[in-house]
Design a protein around this motif. Sequence first.
Motif, PDB file in Angstrom:
ATOM      1  N   THR A 171      57.391  31.501  48.203  1.00 40.92           N
ATOM      2  CA  THR A 171      56.411  30.589  47.599  1.00 40.92           C
ATOM      3  C   THR A 171      57.107  29.525  46.774  1.00 40.92           C
ATOM      4  O   THR A 171      56.759  28.346  46.860  1.00 40.92           O
ATOM      5  N   MET A 172      58.131  29.895  46.001  1.00 38.39           N
ATOM      6  CA  MET A 172      58.903  28.914  45.231  1.00 38.39           C
ATOM      7  C   MET A 172      59.471  27.826  46.134  1.00 38.39           C
ATOM      8  O   MET A 172      59.456  26.648  45.793  1.00 38.39           O
ATOM      9  N   SER A 173      59.974  28.245  47.292  1.00 38.47           N
ATOM     10  CA  SER A 173      60.639  27.299  48.190  1.00 38.47           C
ATOM     11  C   SER A 173      59.696  26.200  48.673  1.00 38.47           C
ATOM     12  O   SER A 173      60.140  25.096  48.981  1.00 38.47           O
ATOM     13  N   ARG A 174      58.406  26.491  48.727  1.00 43.14           N
ATOM     14  CA  ARG A 174      57.431  25.475  49.149  1.00 43.14           C
ATOM     15  C   ARG A 174      57.234  24.400  48.084  1.00 43.14           C
ATOM     16  O   ARG A 174      56.619  23.372  48.347  1.00 43.14           O
ATOM     17  N   TYR A 175      57.754  24.638  46.883  1.00 36.03           N
ATOM     18  CA  TYR A 175      57.572  23.699  45.771  1.00 36.03           C
ATOM     19  C   TYR A 175      58.913  23.218  45.218  1.00 36.03           C
ATOM     20  O   TYR A 175      59.055  22.956  44.022  1.00 36.03           O
ATOM     21  N   GLY A 176      59.894  23.099  46.095  1.00 41.67           N
ATOM     22  CA  GLY A 176      61.180  22.528  45.692  1.00 41.67           C
ATOM     23  C   GLY A 176      61.913  23.362  44.661  1.00 41.67           C
ATOM     24  O   GLY A 176      62.592  22.817  43.802  1.00 41.67           O
ATOM     25  N   THR A 177      61.785  24.692  44.743  1.00 42.85           N
ATOM     26  CA  THR A 177      62.414  25.577  43.766  1.00 42.85           C
ATOM     27  C   THR A 177      63.179  26.664  44.509  1.00 42.85           C
ATOM     28  O   THR A 177      62.739  27.150  45.538  1.00 42.85           O
ATOM     29  N   GLU A 178      64.330  27.019  43.942  1.00 47.57           N
ATOM     30  CA  GLU A 178      65.137  28.083  44.562  1.00 47.57           C
ATOM     31  C   GLU A 178      65.698  28.976  43.469  1.00 47.57           C
ATOM     32  O   GLU A 178      65.876  28.541  42.320  1.00 47.57           O
ATOM     33  N   PRO A 179      65.985  30.237  43.813  1.00 50.36           N
ATOM     34  CA  PRO A 179      66.607  31.122  42.826  1.00 50.36           C
ATOM     35  C   PRO A 179      67.980  30.570  42.413  1.00 50.36           C
ATOM     36  O   PRO A 179      68.667  29.966  43.218  1.00 50.36           O
ATOM     37  N   ALA A 180      68.329  30.795  41.171  1.00 54.19           N
ATOM     38  CA  ALA A 180      69.637  30.367  40.673  1.00 54.19           C
ATOM     39  C   ALA A 180      70.547  31.590  40.633  1.00 54.19           C
ATOM     40  O   ALA A 180      70.963  32.050  39.583  1.00 54.19           O
ATOM     41  N   THR A 181      70.852  32.114  41.806  1.00 55.98           N
ATOM     42  CA  THR A 181      71.596  33.371  41.918  1.00 55.98           C
ATOM     43  C   THR A 181      73.027  33.241  41.412  1.00 55.98           C
ATOM     44  O   THR A 181      73.619  34.223  41.006  1.00 55.98           O
ATOM     45  N   ASP A 182      73.571  32.049  41.409  1.00 56.56           N
ATOM     46  CA  ASP A 182      74.955  31.870  40.964  1.00 56.56           C
ATOM     47  C   ASP A 182      75.099  31.834  39.451  1.00 56.56           C
ATOM     48  O   ASP A 182      76.195  31.804  38.931  1.00 56.56           O
TER      49      ASP A 182
END
Length: 184
Positions: A171-182
Motif C-alpha cells: 500500500t505504501m508503494s502506491r503512494y511513493g513510499t518505501e521502507p527505509a531498510t538500510d
Amino acid sequence: MTDEAKTSESQTSEPQTSEPKTGEAQASEPQAGPAVSVVGPDDGETIVLGTTRMRVLEDGSHTGHRLGVTESVLAPHTPGPPQHRHAQHDEGFYIISGTVRFTVGDKGYDATAGTFVMVPPGAPHTFANLTDQPAVMLSTFTPDLYMQYFRDLQGMTADGTPLTPQAGIHTMSRYGTEPATDSA
C-alpha cells in the motif's frame, strides 16, 4: 420586481468600463472566490489505524491538493509505522501534547509539546508514543498524497484483520513510499 426593474438593477450593480461588453466578456463574469473551510473541534473525517485515531482537518479538496492536514491521537505505547521514505511529499509534525519519539535513520528524538519536525522527501523516519500518556500531533502532507493512503489502510483493517507487513509495504508503494531498510 418587474423585468425592467431587474434589468435596471443589474446594470447599476455591474462594474462600469469604458469598453463595450462583448459576448466573451459576458461569459467571464466574476465568480465567487474559493470556499473557506472551517472544521470545528468535533468535525472532520475520523480514521482509526490500530491505536492511532486521526481526524482529517484538510484532505486536500480545499487546497487544490497542495496540502493535507490531520490531527492524530497516539494512545500510550503506540508503535509507529516501519521506518520509511517518501519520494513525493514533505511531512510535518507539530506536537500538541505528550511526547512522540521520532527516529530518523539511526538517531532518536523525543519531541514534546511545541516541537515541530519537518521531514523532506527521501529522509528515513518513523515515530511512536513510548510513554504511558497519550500524545497528540498535527501532521501536514504537501502535497496531500498520503491522505488516501490512510483511508486505504483503514479499509484494509476495518473487518478486524490485522495489517501484515507485506500489505502495508504494498500500500505504501502506491503512494511513493518505501521502507527505509538500510537505516532501521
